[in-house]
Design an enzyme around this catalytic site. Structure first.
Site, PDB file in Angstrom:
ATOM      1  N   ARG A   1       3.405  33.366  -3.681  1.00  0.00           N
ATOM      2  CA  ARG A   1       2.189  32.571  -3.564  1.00  0.00           C
ATOM      3  C   ARG A   1       2.407  31.444  -2.585  1.00  0.00           C
ATOM      4  O   ARG A   1       3.462  30.828  -2.592  1.00  0.00           O
ATOM      5  CB  ARG A   1       1.889  31.881  -4.896  1.00  0.00           C
TER       6      ARG A   1
ATOM      7  N   THR B   1       0.863  -1.183   0.000  1.00  0.00           N
ATOM      8  CA  THR B   1       0.000   0.000   0.000  1.00  0.00           C
ATOM      9  C   THR B   1       0.897   1.229   0.000  1.00  0.00           C
ATOM     10  O   THR B   1       1.896   1.266   0.716  1.00  0.00           O
ATOM     11  CB  THR B   1      -0.940   0.078   1.214  1.00  0.00           C
ATOM     12  N   ILE B   2       0.551   2.209  -0.801  1.00  0.00           N
ATOM     13  CA  ILE B   2       1.333   3.439  -0.780  1.00  0.00           C
ATOM     14  C   ILE B   2       1.178   4.158   0.556  1.00  0.00           C
ATOM     15  O   ILE B   2       1.983   5.010   0.896  1.00  0.00           O
ATOM     16  CB  ILE B   2       0.942   4.397  -1.932  1.00  0.00           C
ATOM     17  N   ASP B   3       0.165   3.785   1.340  1.00  0.00           N
ATOM     18  CA  ASP B   3      -0.102   4.485   2.603  1.00  0.00           C
ATOM     19  C   ASP B   3       0.832   4.073   3.733  1.00  0.00           C
ATOM     20  O   ASP B   3       0.928   4.773   4.745  1.00  0.00           O
ATOM     21  CB  ASP B   3      -1.553   4.245   3.034  1.00  0.00           C
TER      22      ASP B   3
ATOM     23  N   ARG C   1      -2.244  28.518  -4.118  1.00  0.00           N
ATOM     24  CA  ARG C   1      -2.567  27.594  -5.203  1.00  0.00           C
ATOM     25  C   ARG C   1      -2.436  26.168  -4.684  1.00  0.00           C
ATOM     26  O   ARG C   1      -1.422  25.837  -4.051  1.00  0.00           O
ATOM     27  CB  ARG C   1      -1.598  27.767  -6.384  1.00  0.00           C
TER      28      ARG C   1
ATOM     29  N   HIS D   1      -3.701  10.236  -8.384  1.00  0.00           N
ATOM     30  CA  HIS D   1      -3.314   8.894  -8.796  1.00  0.00           C
ATOM     31  C   HIS D   1      -1.879   8.746  -9.271  1.00  0.00           C
ATOM     32  O   HIS D   1      -1.362   7.636  -9.330  1.00  0.00           O
ATOM     33  CB  HIS D   1      -4.239   8.421  -9.921  1.00  0.00           C
TER      34      HIS D   1
END
Lengths: 332, 332, 332, 332
Positions: free
Chosen positions: B163, B126-128, B256, B262
């Site tokens: 910004r 899992t990327i988590d 911004r 994904h």
């Protein structure tokens, strides 16, 4: 407190990230000042240094190399070295010295701390990953990434032409870059100094690869050697070129050798190396404030902890048989 | 033996590397055959599968995604799920099933192994990075690398324009990507679900960054929340956009927001993820041959070991205070 | 119509992108069929080929190398070559042959088209960029990108150590990669075959760079030579190693040579090369349908147009004095 | 001579490379001095500037953004703008001003040069590539590369899950990034402002792609619009999100939108952009020395030449039907 810092040995990606973290943590969290010695131990021996404040390290996180310069000067063999080191630190008012280096630089730190009372804390960096007591060293992940990207590129040549492709990677007396990049890059044979190779078996892998699919890629550490003993490298760039010629001789297939060389230690550090170097730097400052002289910061899993410098440099860390066996599954 | 394998949950880089390793190890070292079920648990429930031999996995090492497809189907809530799972495996002659997945997919594997006697071994991906018992999961290193490269790119805009740049990264209920990419990318503020944030302090960091140098970069996990409680995201793409608007409101600076989405889970895996996935795959086959049902392969430092699936999925792994404190040193 | 296609000479990134475009355009827009000959002209001489339909080229756009294989076989020197070429095409029912290659492969196509009535259309590819009549060739942009990234990495070593860094890049009788990568990578001296170099001036640039800032990076084409004439490369890997030794001898500074070699022609093509190869492929199919035998597709600015193969291969395209002068501004 | 320089409009990669080239050429070849005005035209209006000597631009070649800062200030609408511009230049002793900018910044330069006698030379930069008279503008190649790499990453998600992936790229009133990155990235549909799209046809491509293979990727310029006219974007991040929702509605397939945003204009420039910016900078200095006021440097093929600023900005450069037709071959 007043913190000194130096970077010794060959340069590698992540040194600036460590320096930046030391300055940010020292100055912001503790109100310290930081002095950076130039060109490794040489700068301490000859009292060459510059002040490192927050603006001095701004923007350096993604930059390879070291803003302090480096050298391989050994303070233990320099005339009256330990005394001069201690004197410079005393004159500069340095309370603790953070030594960022590989096995030689850190060996000096261990001896200075344990036998000469010099207040040193170590940070392990080397693309070779050959330091005990830490899972990884700063610079290793970047070197593996560069080497793997190169192997990726060679696969397309391997698919299009009938040629054995030999890639020589760095690894002074250890095969860490070779086994990691070889596994990640899909090499068909990986040769490391820990396990002297049998040329006939290498040629066997080459042949079986040609039979199964397309051209083989052989990764070899620049310190790997055949089991039959020393080889004569006169007039050759290194073991990679020697291996290419021997494979040509015994298989009859054309071979081409690529020597990766310095690009493995250059350029922007990977995110992992930036993360590791930053956390090492932060925790080294804590070690200085605790007066934990002779300690080295180390990563164990996702945690940064401390080990003793003297243990870490007592012998080189080597690729073990189990990891190498995982590589062998993909041979041929 | 006959080994089954599936990939469940969201795709991530390294799944194909794991499948390739399972096939190479099973077929070459043990003389096994391997069957791959399609679209996660769904393929087992409905007996959709394909044979995986060595040619089938050739060339897949550097390719993201999964050649088996994936789904979020939960066999525990499917009608008569556990029985149908067992039946498919029995009909197919499968001796052991390697389940590659995140916390939901592996929770099913744990229950099926421990309560229903289904012979499962788990591989955490899992990327988590929110799975206990392993330092890292397959896919996490790649996600951090993509996120860090994005932050690197935004720095040049931050230097050239006044910004606030907000970057929303993934992290379903944990902030692992945010803290790693934030530290590696030099973010000026990192917000994670483990530590609800105070908007006034965030704006304070923004202001002090503007004063010290150039525009700030704020990294926020998509599951982060303010300490003041829930926020209304109606008509907004997520917390990143909300945060950008609030920062504009309270500081007066233009903001911004970039939502990474994904691209964090796509593309070629980093060398580390290929190495991890390959070693996980190899060792999962050993676990099958030892009949170590209910085990999950895990990485501790540089070693691949085993833990119990039931422990690994018992609760989410969270960013701890010490790691977050290392991030905070660079705030503002 | 029935279209034949081959890829000849050394492999380079973008060949598969061209093949894919030819198949998509031929099959979809014209209802053609496409046959791919294996290993360059060799496959036509010996009638080895495979059918290329849309599924056969799916997923190949980002992949380097060539799914057809390549060779340096010359049909003009093969016994009875032109007749056998024509015969294979007739037997296969091929109405037109698209020849993707560098100067040797395209020279054969020009002769076959103009003197033997073989219906050929050319597509220029070579990392060397040495073909007249087109601004760029397929593969050149990727080679320059790989070379520049390497120079980028070496800058950090140059900053940290006192060493001359020599980079040998490819360029068979032309210096295009060297001048582009040298300019883009910030080299301090660039040596190309078009302008024989004076070793004393090179050493002068090395010294002045050391004085002004940090270590110099010297980029040298593998076909560059000193103005003093031929050099003895016995026992050396090439001109790069020779140059490194000469610089050491005359300046006293340590020098290290990196030979880029095959990684310049491997790996995924850059977006520009994919774009160029795709558009070349599309327009070559149009040329076949117009019966424009002896034509070569070429890029002029952002437009794809046609030139005569015979003109394009009549002499090598060389770096001119004005472009080299732009490089010289950054010497020293 | 004394040369002034400014960078106006949005930042993009390659601005620093141009500044470095201007300084190197001016100082070394001509013995000029160079003054850099801060924040675009704003710095000339308010006389804010810094001296640019060789050390000031050292190391900036690979760095994105601009060391001068930028702004969108328009000197033609500022009170008494042209007179104040001329006055600052006179007071500073500036003989010629090099204006690096996009269409708005260069329009001002054209008017100031042609109607007010201000000695301006233009350098075209914009990721949008919408300036006439030059094949490419500085920054465009990098933006296309970033966008293509993102599409590459999304392909693996597309292969593993059944979802329409929409990617919104930049392109203020032109579709250059979309058509280049769409072609290079293998998109299944590319929508640009030059050719208003028909939603039913888009959904048709989506369906046919699903049938042929795996999930489709749709690339859309942020300024693209349906042929049916204006759309209501209230509460949406932009046309990409709108398109995703409409595709979901009419096909029933789940859709996910990724908005690339600012990462397209950040980070290190590609080698092509460094080469282009460097050569533009060098040749702009020549133009100043020739007093060629109102000229713009431009690239035609591999050559840098000059055109008139007034012509270049007279209308936007648009994607033409032939280039778009090349994209359409890969739709569906």
């Amino acid at each position: 407190m007043r913190i000194g810092v130096l970077t010794g040995g060959s340069d590698c990606p992540g040194l600036n990230a460590a320096l930046r973290a030391i300055v940010r943590k020292g100055v912001q969290s503790y109100g310290d000042s930081v002095v950076g010695f130039l060109d490794g131990w040489d700068g301490v021996l000859h009292d060459r240094a510059l002040e490192l404040d927050i603006p001095a390290v701004r923007g350096t996180l993604p930059r390879g190399g070291t803003i302090l310069g480096s050298s391989r000067t050994d303070p233990l063999t320099a005339p009256d070295g330990p005394r001069r080191i201690a004197e410079t630190l005393r004159n500069r008012g340095v309370d603790g010295l953070i030594v960022i280096g590989g096995i030689n630089t850190l060996t000096a730190a261990a001896v200075l701390a344990d036998r000469h009372g010099v207040p040193c804390v170590g940070v392990p960096k080397t693309i070779d990953n050959d330091i005990h007591g830490t899972d990884y060293t700063v610079g290793f992940n970047t070197a593996v990434t560069v080497a793997t990207e190169t192997i990726d590129r060679l696969h397309t040549t391997a698919e299009s032409h009938k040629r054995v492709l030999v890639v020589e990677v760095m690894g002074r007396s250890s095969g860490w870059i070779a086994v990691h990049a070889g596994l990640a890059g899909g090499a068909n044979c990986v040769l490391v100094p820990e396990f002297p190779f049998d040329l006939d078996r290498v040629c066997g892998h080459v042949e079986s690869r040609f039979q199964a699919t397309y051209s083989p890629i052989v990764v070899v550490s620049d310190s790997a050697l055949p089991a039959s003993g020393e080889v004569d490298l006169t007039g050759l760039s290194g073991i990679g070129e020697w291996l290419g010629r021997e494979i040509e001789r015994c298989t009859g297939h054309e071979a081409r050798t690529t020597v990766l060389g310095h690009i493995q230690r250059g350029g922007t550090p990977t995110p992992y190396d930036r993360w590791l170097a930053t956390r090492f730097g932060l925790h080294a400052v804590d070690a200085v404030h605790e007066g934990d002289w002779g300690a080295m910061v180390a990563v164990h899993g996702a945690s940064v902890e401390r080990v003793r410098l003297a243990d870490a440099v007592s012998r080189g860390k080597r690729v073990d048989a189990s990891l190498y066996a995982d590589n062998e599954i993909f041979f041929g």
